[in-house]
Design a protein around this motif. Structure first.
Motif, short mmCIF file in Angstrom:
data_model
loop_
_atom_site.label_atom_id
_atom_site.label_comp_id
_atom_site.label_asym_id
_atom_site.label_seq_id
_atom_site.Cartn_x
_atom_site.Cartn_y
_atom_site.Cartn_z
N UNK A 107 0.78 -1.27 -0.07
CA UNK A 107 0.02 0.01 -0.22
C UNK A 107 0.84 1.42 -0.08
N UNK A 108 2.20 1.15 0.42
CA UNK A 108 3.06 2.22 0.35
C UNK A 108 3.40 2.60 -1.21
N UNK A 126 -7.68 5.03 -1.97
CA UNK A 126 -6.89 6.24 -2.34
C UNK A 126 -7.44 7.37 -3.07
N UNK A 127 -8.18 6.61 -4.28
CA UNK A 127 -9.06 7.58 -5.18
C UNK A 127 -10.42 8.11 -4.77
N UNK A 137 -16.05 1.11 -4.07
CA UNK A 137 -16.94 1.39 -4.86
C UNK A 137 -17.59 0.14 -5.14
N UNK A 138 -18.47 0.03 -4.42
CA UNK A 138 -19.29 -1.20 -4.21
C UNK A 138 -20.17 -1.32 -5.38
N UNK A 139 -20.62 -0.33 -6.19
CA UNK A 139 -21.70 -0.41 -7.34
C UNK A 139 -20.86 -1.36 -8.40
N UNK A 181 -12.18 -1.28 -0.71
CA UNK A 181 -11.43 -0.26 -0.68
C UNK A 181 -9.95 -0.62 -0.81
N UNK A 182 -9.67 -2.05 -0.43
CA UNK A 182 -8.26 -2.28 -0.69
C UNK A 182 -7.87 -2.98 -1.94
N UNK A 183 -8.97 -2.98 -2.93
CA UNK A 183 -8.53 -3.27 -4.35
C UNK A 183 -7.46 -2.41 -4.89
N UNK A 184 -6.52 -3.11 -5.62
CA UNK A 184 -5.21 -2.30 -6.42
C UNK A 184 -5.99 -1.80 -7.51
N UNK A 185 -5.91 -0.34 -7.63
CA UNK A 185 -6.33 0.37 -8.94
C UNK A 185 -5.40 0.57 -9.89
#
Length: 422
Positions: A261-262, A269-270, A275-277, A282-286
């Motif tokens: 995450x660093x 972070x975005x 983005x449950x829709x 939250x922890x998914x790597x974008x």
């Protein structure tokens, strides 16, 4: 009058022995009652200082009776994998074991040294003569080192097709060896699959230096349907440039200690939340390594403002006062491991969908039983298939080619349901 007398038991035994000795590398393997041993085997009582890594458990063959007069080698770009049969030490009972060793290909001379030692030690136990041992070799090194193998070892070298050996090795493990194939998840780390006969079609994702994806429709019926150049060699190469790790196992160990995450930009972070829709946590790597540019630019700006950092020095992540935590080798290792593994998992799923393949097996020396790697590949398959498909792993996943080469010399009908019986 012709002699219609049936041969005696002893005559049949002698015939099998003669046939085996006259045809090096051809023996019927009896896998009845085969199981994976609890202990890690070694050639000697102590771990040898010969470059060999005894990193996997041997397969016990308690009912095998025949003479085994060959060893098998799969020599790849990074690793050479050796499989050989040995009798049970200090025992007059029947049976033996398949043993597994690996070497860095750069140390192939050490591998040949071990084969020479096996030749001297195992032939008396196996009942064969010095000139009867042969090597069944596959992989690119079977051609690259062919002349050297023949000259140094002084034995016959039989070369076999690499892809064919991979498939034969995987078929052997799926159909014959209990507690070999398993699925992996956080809540159920190793759920073993029972050996089964009805295995086709399936997808093999072989992850070595690069990645090959092979559709297997039946025995010796296969085609390479895709792959990617971003494989184990990519991870190894980039981490060699970015960290001080000297071996692949060092890199995996660093990844265990790292915090991606660093380095990675997450959905949180975005959006500040999930983005449950569209099913993103939250922890998914974008974006893999998505924070690096921003952090580096911030460090340069601070240097220009006189904050004590020079151009290129790391900027502490998340306001940390410890500059060593930013771009730490452990964090880089974990991030890159996730990036490569997620990419492979997604491509594997897409190929399985395109070719309507339910079972996806992962093999090759990239995985090495590493939990983060298996968890990432498993998560990718489950995520993209909405939980309808699983990733399947093998305890001897790096030895598919060498085991395939070992059993390649077998008669067509053999195995648990067709083992040789006197």
């Amino acid at each position: 009058m012709s002699d219609s007398r049936r041969p005696t038991l002893q005559e049949r035994r002698d015939s099998v022995l003669d046939e085996t000795i006259l045809s090096p590398g051809s023996v019927k393997i009896n896998v009845q009652g085969a199981f994976i041993a609890d202990e890690v085997a070694s050639i000697t009582g102590n771990q040898p200082d010969d470059g060999a890594q005894h990193d996997t458990r041997c397969i016990r063959l308690p009912n095998h009776k025949g003479v085994v007069s060959h060893v098998a080698l799969d020599i790849g770009g990074s690793l050479a994998k050796l499989v050989y049969f040995s009798r049970e030490p200090d025992s007059k009972e029947l049976g033996g074991r398949l043993n597994f060793l690996k070497f860095e290909t750069d140390r192939i001379d050490q591998c040949f040294k071990v084969v020479q030692e096996l030749k001297a030690k195992q032939q008396p136990l196996n009942g064969s003569q010095p000139g009867e041992l042969c090597i069944v070799a596959t992989g690119g090194g079977a051609y690259k080192f062919y002349d050297e193998m023949k000259n140094v070892l002084g034995v016959e070298v039989l070369r076999e097709d690499e892809m064919e050996c991979l498939i034969m090795g995987l078929d052997f493990f799926i159909t014959e060896i209990p507690r070999e194939v398993f699925t992996y998840a956080d809540l159920d780390p190793m759920h073993f699959e029972e050996p089964r006969a009805n295995i086709y079609p399936y997808l093999l994702v072989n992850i070595g230096s690069g990645v090959s994806m092979v559709k297997v429709s039946g025995p010796k019926q296969f085609e390479r349907i895709g792959g990617t150049s971003l494989g184990g060699g990519t991870l190894w190469g980039l981490l060699s440039l970015l960290t001080g790790a000297r071996t692949f196992d060092d890199m995996l160990a660093m990844a265990d200690r790292g915090d991606n995450t660093t380095v990675d930009m997450l959905v949180g972070d975005i959006y500040g939340t999930d983005y449950s829709k569209i099913g993103l946590k939250t922890s998914t790597i974008a974006s893999s390594f998505g924070k690096v540019f921003k952090m580096k630019r911030q460090g340069e700006d601070d240097a220009e403002d006189g904050n004590g950092l020079s151009n290129g020095d790391p900027q502490p992540a998340s306001g940390s006062s410890d500059p060593d935590r930013a771009f730490a080798p452990e964090d880089i290792s974990r991030s890159l491991l996730y990036a490569v593994s997620n990419n492979i998992g997604q491509i594997a799923y897409l190929q399985s969908e395109k070719h309507k393949l339910e079972h996806i097996y992962f093999g090759g020396s990239f995985i090495r039983g590493h939990r983060q790697t298996m968890n990432t590949l498993s998560y990718a398959i489950r995520f993209w298939s909405n939980g309808e498909k699983e990733a399947y792993f093998l305890r001897h996943e790096g030895y598919l080619g060498s085991v395939g080469a070992f059993v390649k010399r077998q008669p067509k009908i053999w195995g648990r349901r067709n083992s040789f019986e006197e």
